[in-house]
Design an enzyme around this catalytic site. Structure first.
Site, short mmCIF file in Angstrom:
data_model
loop_
_atom_site.label_atom_id
_atom_site.label_comp_id
_atom_site.label_asym_id
_atom_site.label_seq_id
_atom_site.Cartn_x
_atom_site.Cartn_y
_atom_site.Cartn_z
N ASN A 98 29.24 45.76 -4.42
CA ASN A 98 30.35 45.75 -5.37
C ASN A 98 31.48 44.88 -4.85
O ASN A 98 31.71 44.78 -3.65
CB ASN A 98 30.85 47.18 -5.65
CG ASN A 98 31.96 47.60 -4.72
OD1 ASN A 98 33.12 47.27 -4.94
ND2 ASN A 98 31.59 48.33 -3.66
N LYS B 203 40.34 55.24 6.49
CA LYS B 203 38.97 54.79 6.22
C LYS B 203 38.78 53.40 6.81
O LYS B 203 39.53 52.47 6.48
CB LYS B 203 38.70 54.76 4.72
CG LYS B 203 37.24 54.46 4.38
CD LYS B 203 36.96 54.73 2.91
CE LYS B 203 35.47 54.62 2.60
NZ LYS B 203 35.17 54.99 1.22
N ASN C 191 33.44 52.42 5.38
CA ASN C 191 33.44 51.74 4.09
C ASN C 191 32.17 50.89 3.98
O ASN C 191 31.26 50.99 4.81
CB ASN C 191 34.70 50.86 3.98
CG ASN C 191 35.22 50.75 2.56
OD1 ASN C 191 34.45 50.57 1.63
ND2 ASN C 191 36.52 50.86 2.39
#
Length: 367
Positions: free
Chosen positions: A118, A226, A255
């Protein structure tokens, strides 16, 4: 079987992003229908088990398997996701101002690799839109994390203002917060993971958390960072030391990756973050490095390539207190949650553990 035999063949013939919106809209609608949540829980809910119940940061988690950020970007389908077996969930990434994200197409399936790529670019409705969504959904049944980021147009030297704005606007709606500095789809965002920029950002975030705690009272809400999987061993060591000094509550590892090693799909050359099976071993190794670097003092949420109970258990044994899935839900459907949870109970019993908390970091203790 309902998902894999009926829903998945239909969804996988659709454009990936259109299928994504169909799932979110469907869960939003069904989760808000009278009796809809009960139906979801009956069909896909996970049986409560004492072995899987855990407490972290003063928050009770019915099981350790959560939903990673990126699927419910706007907090639109929290009731639906809350009733299909998750132990907690993340919404977002949300930014102060609404933004459209990157041009289409920006989401790709890699079925030969059981993966996704993505390059969404933090498309979201902004803090006011998320606030409306969360306000109108009633009482939650599982802990909720809000994943926060900066707008694309905000320069890094002003990034802390965006993170502060997200916390200020949404502090009353989440149980904990996640600072996203590791998406590969916002220019220069990952540079916030390093050096003085990381330290300064975390100081600002902690200060804003303290300000909102003084305003709202109660327990001060945890904040996690993160990070990306594409880090050298030296960078992991330095980052772990900086995060420990900042007194944040934990780390999410990891991630998506910009790596493309060994991929077979025709979409393997697409720009963006890769998630799914290719990330399984890499993210587990990162968890292990972080656990050693922090001497097990900082809770870790493990994310990346979890499809089975064995995948989840490996991350827990490597040092993860909780785990998250995303791509597995797309490929396997909601039934994957029941399989992972039941498998975790079996694996814990096999190793003589009475609760999942006892297995955290067990690989480092030779157990």
């Amino acid at each position: 079987m309902l998902y894999k035999n009926i829903a998945k063949p239909v969804l996988f013939k659709m454009d990936p992003e259109k299928a994504h919106h169909l799932i979110i809209d469907g869960l939003h609608t069904f989760g808000n229908l009278p009796g809809g949540r009960a139906v979801l829980n009956t069909v896909w809910g996970v049986r409560a088990a004492a072995e899987l119940r855990t407490e972290l940061w003063g928050i009770e988690f019915p099981n350790p398997v959560g939903l990673a950020a990126g699927l419910d970007k706007n907090g639109k389908a929290v009731p639906g996701f809350s009733n299909i077996g998750f132990g907690f969930m993340e919404v977002g990434t949300v930014t102060p101002k609404p933004q459209e994200g990157n041009p289409l197409p920006r989401l790709f399936r890699l079925p030969e690799d059981t993966a996704l790529i993505n390059r969404m670019g933090f498309n979201n409705v902004g803090i006011e839109g998320m606030k409306r969504n969360l306000r109108n959904q009633g009482k939650r049944t599982i802990p909720l994390a809000i994943n926060i980021g900066k707008n694309k147009a905000t320069p890094n030297e002003q990034a802390e203002n965006d993170y502060r704005a997200c916390i200020e606007a949404l502090y009353g709606y989440g149980d904990f917060f996640v600072v996203n500095i590791s998406s590969p789809n916002t220019p220069d965002l990952r540079s916030l993971q390093h050096g003085d920029e990381l330290s300064s950002l975390l100081v600002a975030v902690k200060d804003e958390i303290s300000r909102q705690h003084a305003r709202f009272g109660g327990r001060e809400k945890p904040v996690l960072v993160k990070i990306a999987p594409d880090l050298t061993a030296q960078e992991v060591e330095y980052m772990a030391a900086t995060i420990l000094r900042s007194n944040v509550s934990g780390i999410i590892a990891s991630n998506t990756t910009i790596g493309r090693e060994g991929l077979q799909s025709r979409h393997r050359g697409e720009t963006g973050g890769l998630s799914g099976r290719p990330l399984t071993e890499r993210s587990t190794a990162l968890i292990s490095e972080l656990y050693r670097a922090t001497e097990g003092k900082l809770p870790i949420i493990g994310s990346g390539g979890i499809f089975t109970a064995e995948d989840a258990y490996a991350k827990i044994r490597a040092g993860a207190s909780l785990v998250e899935i995303y791509t597995a839900l797309i490929y396997e459907g909601p039934a994957v949650l029941g399989r992972i949870n039941q498998g975790l109970i079996r694996l814990l019993r096999k190793d003589g553990f009475s609760n999942v908390s006892e297995a955290i970091g067990a690989a480092h203790r030779g157990k």
